[in-house]
Every structure is written in C-alpha cells, then in structure tokens.
Enzyme design. Structure first.
Site: not given
Ligand code: GRF
Length: 214
Positions: A64, A89-90, A92, A108, A143, A173
């Site tokens: 990592r 999706m990693r 850190l 999140h 995390v 978001e």
């Molecule tokens: C979102 O729901 C974010 O909160 C999570 O991963 C998703 C990413 O969605 N960490 P996108 O790739 O921005 O559409």
C-alpha cells in the site's frame, strides 16, 4: 487552490466538483484527476473538461505504501494543494494520511460515524434508521473517519430500497462535496482538537435535503 480528484469508477461526484469549480468565484481549481484504473468511466468527465489525467495502477506496486508514495509524487509534481477522494476504491496508508494531513477530503454515503465501510445503504435500512445522508470529512488513517466538514441529511422512505436510498443520498453528495471543497479552498476551515471549525464556529455545516417525491 490546485485540487486533484481521485476516482476509481463512475465519477458523478467528480462531475459535480468540476461543474462547481467552473463557476465564477470558485476558490478551487480541479487541476488533475487521478485514477487507479485507466478504464474508469468517470475519466470521461475530466476529458470533456480538458483536465489532466494520470493513472497510477495499484497492481504495479508491492504494498500500500509504495502505491501511496507514487500517488504523492504525482500530486507534488503537479503542485497539487488539496485532494478530493471521490469513489476512490483504495484504502490509503497512515503514511499518506499524515503526509497530506488536513489536505485530503473524502465523501462517504452515510451519516458518519454510522455505517463506515461498504454496503452502507443496505445496512442503514436494516438498522431501521429514519434518516441517512452523506459526510464529507478530512481523511485520517482509520477508514471513513476524520473531522467532519459537511453532512447532508435525507429521509428514508417507507418502503425503501438500497438503490432508491443510494440515489437520494447521491443528490445530497453532489451538493455537499462542492460546498465542502469551497469552504476548505477559501481558507474558512480549521481543524482544532479533531473538530472542524468553519469561520471559527464549532458547528459543521449541515444541509437538510428534501428531495423531489420519487
Ligand atoms: C459515492 O457514493 C461516494 O460517496 C462513495 O463512492 C461513490 C462514488 O460515486 N465514496 P461516484 O463515482 O462519484 O459517482
């Protein structure tokens, strides 16, 4: 503030950040998009906006921290000041979290500290919560933890499904991430004793979102 957005997939938050930063008066500039996958669908948003793209493939590194050091070098070379994780999706390393302390934001899809980790919407519904939402926070070694900058709250509907809840939270978001980035980039955010102060006040900004009926 020269900002990099790190993605692995769809990139809808990236698109929201790009759109917000294109508005007059925006304090952050999306100067770089980094993906660990060269085929990430979200990269099309960067291409359409003419933003530089870098791919740092995690499979080329042993461990990592080696990957994180390569990421950090890439950020330094492009004179990046702030980093937004947007569906990256990693996990850190602690090293990266310290090296970039208070300069990395994450989003999140839950009201942290409830439901960190994956599969949040299914778990939120199983727990019977009446509200869910999203959290933008500074990244720490743990995390989905760290000082909270902005939260957006949405209602759970009866009946609901993880997919419908996810779509409702995603609307939140797309409002919360640009707001949080603008607050940080404009220098209005300070972290004191692991609490975020905005303009010196203790309460993090919270948006209550009442989406359109579905
Ligand atoms: C979102 O729901 C974010 O909160 C999570 O991963 C998703 C990413 O969605 N960490 P996108 O790739 O921005 O559409």
């Amino acid at each position: 503030m020269r900002t990099a957005v790190l993605i692995s997939g769809r990139g809808s938050n990236l698109a929201a950040l790009i759109a917000a930063c294109a508005r007059p008066g925006a304090r952050a500039e999306i100067a770089l998009v980094i993906s660990n996958r060269s085929d990430a669908a979200g990269l099309r948003h960067a291409r359409a906006a003419g933003i530089s793209i870098a791919t740092v493939d995690h499979r080329r590194f042993e461990g990592r921290e080696a990957f994180d050091r390569a990421l950090s070098e890439e950020l330094d070379e492009r004179q990046i000041q702030l980093v937004c994780l947007a569906g990256f999706m990693r996990v850190l390393s602690g090293w990266f979290a310290e090296r970039w302390r208070d300069r990395v934001l994450n989003i999140h899809p839950s009201l942290l500290p409830a439901f960190p980790g994956l599969d949040t919407h299914r778990r939120a519904l199983a727990a019977g919560v009446r509200f869910s939402g999203c959290t933008v926070h500074f990244v720490r070694a743990e995390v989905d933890a760290g000082p909270i900058i902005v939260q957006g709250v949405v209602p759970v509907r009866q009946p609901d499904t993880p997919e419908r809840l996810a779509a409702r939270v995603l609307q939140a978001e797309h409002l919360c991430y640009p707001l949080a980035l603008d607050l940080v980039a404009s220098g209005r955010v300070r972290v004191v004793d692991e609490q975020v102060l905005i303009d010196g006040a203790a309460a993090p900004a919270t948006i209550l979102i009442n989406p359109e009926p579905e």
